[in-house]
Design a protein around this motif. Structure first.
Motif, short mmCIF file in Angstrom:
data_model
loop_
_atom_site.label_atom_id
_atom_site.label_comp_id
_atom_site.label_asym_id
_atom_site.label_seq_id
_atom_site.Cartn_x
_atom_site.Cartn_y
_atom_site.Cartn_z
N ALA A 204 91.00 59.81 -83.16
CA ALA A 204 90.76 61.22 -82.89
C ALA A 204 90.18 61.46 -81.49
O ALA A 204 89.99 62.61 -81.10
CB ALA A 204 89.79 61.79 -83.94
N LYS A 205 89.90 60.40 -80.77
CA LYS A 205 89.30 60.55 -79.44
C LYS A 205 90.37 60.90 -78.42
O LYS A 205 91.49 60.36 -78.44
CB LYS A 205 88.60 59.25 -79.04
CG LYS A 205 87.69 59.39 -77.84
CD LYS A 205 86.82 58.15 -77.66
CE LYS A 205 85.83 58.33 -76.54
NZ LYS A 205 84.94 57.15 -76.40
N ASP A 206 90.03 61.80 -77.50
CA ASP A 206 90.96 62.23 -76.46
C ASP A 206 90.85 61.26 -75.28
O ASP A 206 90.02 61.43 -74.38
CB ASP A 206 90.62 63.66 -76.02
CG ASP A 206 91.68 64.23 -75.08
OD1 ASP A 206 92.61 63.49 -74.71
OD2 ASP A 206 91.57 65.42 -74.71
N TRP A 207 91.70 60.25 -75.28
CA TRP A 207 91.63 59.23 -74.24
C TRP A 207 92.12 59.74 -72.89
O TRP A 207 91.71 59.22 -71.84
CB TRP A 207 92.42 58.00 -74.67
CG TRP A 207 91.76 57.24 -75.77
CD1 TRP A 207 92.13 57.19 -77.08
CD2 TRP A 207 90.58 56.44 -75.66
NE1 TRP A 207 91.25 56.42 -77.79
CE2 TRP A 207 90.29 55.93 -76.95
CE3 TRP A 207 89.73 56.10 -74.61
CZ2 TRP A 207 89.21 55.10 -77.22
CZ3 TRP A 207 88.64 55.26 -74.87
CH2 TRP A 207 88.40 54.77 -76.15
N ASP A 208 92.98 60.74 -72.90
CA ASP A 208 93.43 61.32 -71.62
C ASP A 208 92.26 61.95 -70.88
O ASP A 208 92.12 61.79 -69.66
CB ASP A 208 94.53 62.34 -71.86
CG ASP A 208 95.81 61.70 -72.38
OD1 ASP A 208 96.02 60.50 -72.09
OD2 ASP A 208 96.58 62.39 -73.07
N SER A 209 91.42 62.66 -71.62
CA SER A 209 90.24 63.27 -70.99
C SER A 209 89.27 62.20 -70.50
O SER A 209 88.67 62.34 -69.43
CB SER A 209 89.53 64.19 -72.00
OG SER A 209 90.39 65.23 -72.41
N VAL A 210 89.11 61.14 -71.29
CA VAL A 210 88.23 60.04 -70.86
C VAL A 210 88.74 59.41 -69.57
O VAL A 210 87.97 59.12 -68.65
CB VAL A 210 88.12 58.98 -71.98
CG1 VAL A 210 87.35 57.77 -71.50
CG2 VAL A 210 87.45 59.57 -73.21
N ALA A 211 90.06 59.21 -69.49
CA ALA A 211 90.65 58.59 -68.30
C ALA A 211 90.47 59.48 -67.07
O ALA A 211 90.15 58.99 -65.98
CB ALA A 211 92.14 58.32 -68.55
N ARG A 212 90.66 60.79 -67.25
CA ARG A 212 90.49 61.70 -66.11
C ARG A 212 89.03 61.79 -65.70
O ARG A 212 88.72 61.84 -64.50
CB ARG A 212 91.03 63.08 -66.48
CG ARG A 212 92.54 63.15 -66.57
CD ARG A 212 93.01 64.59 -66.61
NE ARG A 212 92.48 65.28 -67.77
CZ ARG A 212 93.10 65.36 -68.94
NH1 ARG A 212 94.28 64.78 -69.10
NH2 ARG A 212 92.56 66.03 -69.95
N ILE B 259 89.82 56.16 -64.76
CA ILE B 259 90.28 54.82 -65.11
C ILE B 259 91.71 54.92 -65.62
O ILE B 259 92.15 55.97 -66.09
CB ILE B 259 89.39 54.17 -66.19
CG1 ILE B 259 89.33 55.06 -67.44
CG2 ILE B 259 88.01 53.90 -65.66
CD1 ILE B 259 88.54 54.45 -68.58
N GLU B 260 92.44 53.84 -65.50
CA GLU B 260 93.82 53.81 -65.94
C GLU B 260 94.25 52.37 -66.14
O GLU B 260 93.51 51.43 -65.82
CB GLU B 260 94.74 54.51 -64.93
CG GLU B 260 94.74 53.88 -63.56
CD GLU B 260 95.62 54.61 -62.56
OE1 GLU B 260 95.80 54.06 -61.46
OE2 GLU B 260 96.14 55.68 -62.90
N GLY B 261 95.44 52.22 -66.69
CA GLY B 261 96.01 50.89 -66.84
C GLY B 261 95.21 49.99 -67.77
O GLY B 261 94.79 50.39 -68.86
N LEU B 262 94.98 48.78 -67.30
CA LEU B 262 94.30 47.77 -68.11
C LEU B 262 92.87 48.19 -68.42
O LEU B 262 92.37 47.94 -69.52
CB LEU B 262 94.32 46.43 -67.38
CG LEU B 262 93.61 45.27 -68.10
CD1 LEU B 262 94.25 45.02 -69.45
CD2 LEU B 262 93.66 44.02 -67.24
#
Length: 211
Positions: free
Chosen positions: A125-133, A137-140
């Motif tokens: 349920a976590k919004d990983w796109d928001s965490v990445a932005r 962070i991205e990729g590995l």
């Protein structure tokens, strides 16, 4: 670097498959009656769900009512006349969370209604796109963050299961102790009653001068 990245991704997806964090459910609701789904969830877990009504009759859009309750019966989401919707909450109680769906009474077609429910809990349920932005962070690195979240979810689930096991063991021991005491009391009562019967028979025979 490529080999390390591949190994990290493989491990991530392997562990992800071990943890049931989300599920899509397809339900067919009868024209009358209620259909419910439930999941046992521990305390302090994020729950996110989307539901949508699917109808083959494009000229008529049936509506449904939705009600989500906690293990103690508290209403977490309630909506009428809905064709789609979403509910999200953080669990405050450990136990079975229940989501019930039924067709609104104003739908007089009498046909069955299909509902697609996408139910996610915990790490799913976590919004990983928001965490990445937010953390750039991205990729590995992002996959490692997801892996860390999965490991934490596994650890929390293990602690929850261990706690439930301890509760069940304590309950079993208490039940066994009560059964043992009840057996001893029953045996004592039987011995007491047998003694009284023998005493009564002895007095009866003495009165009759049979002994």
């Amino acid at each position: 670097m490529t080999s390390t990245s591949s190994v990290g991704i493989i491990i991530f997806f392997f562990i992800l498959c071990l943890v049931r964090t989300g599920q899509a459910i397809w339900m067919t609701l009868p024209s009358s009656g209620t259909k419910c789904v439930s999941e046992e969830i521990q305390n302090n877990v994020v729950v996110l769900a989307d539901y949508v009504v699917i109808s083959d009759d494009h000229s008529h859009s049936p509506t449904i009512s939705v009600k989500v309750t906690s293990p103690y019966g508290n209403d977490l989401h309630h909506r009428d006349n809905a064709t789609h919707g979403q509910f999200a909450f953080t669990t405050q109680e450990a136990g079975n969370y229940l989501a019930c769906f039924w067709v609104d009474s104003k739908n007089h077609g009498g046909s069955k209604v299909s509902v697609n429910l996408d139910w996610k809990t915990g790490i799913a349920a976590k919004d990983w796109d928001s965490v990445a932005r937010k953390e750039k962070i991205e990729g590995l690195e992002l996959e490692l963050r997801k892996l860390e979240g999965v490991v934490e979810a596994i650890h929390e689930n293990l602690l929850y299961i261990k706690g439930r096991e301890a509760d069940m063991r304590n309950l079993s021991e208490q039940t066994n102790t009560r059964v043992a005491w009840f057996s001893m009391m029953s045996l004592g009562v039987c011995i007491g009653v047998s003694g009284l019967q023998l005493l009564h028979l002895k007095q009866f025979f003495q009165k009759k001068k049979l002994i």
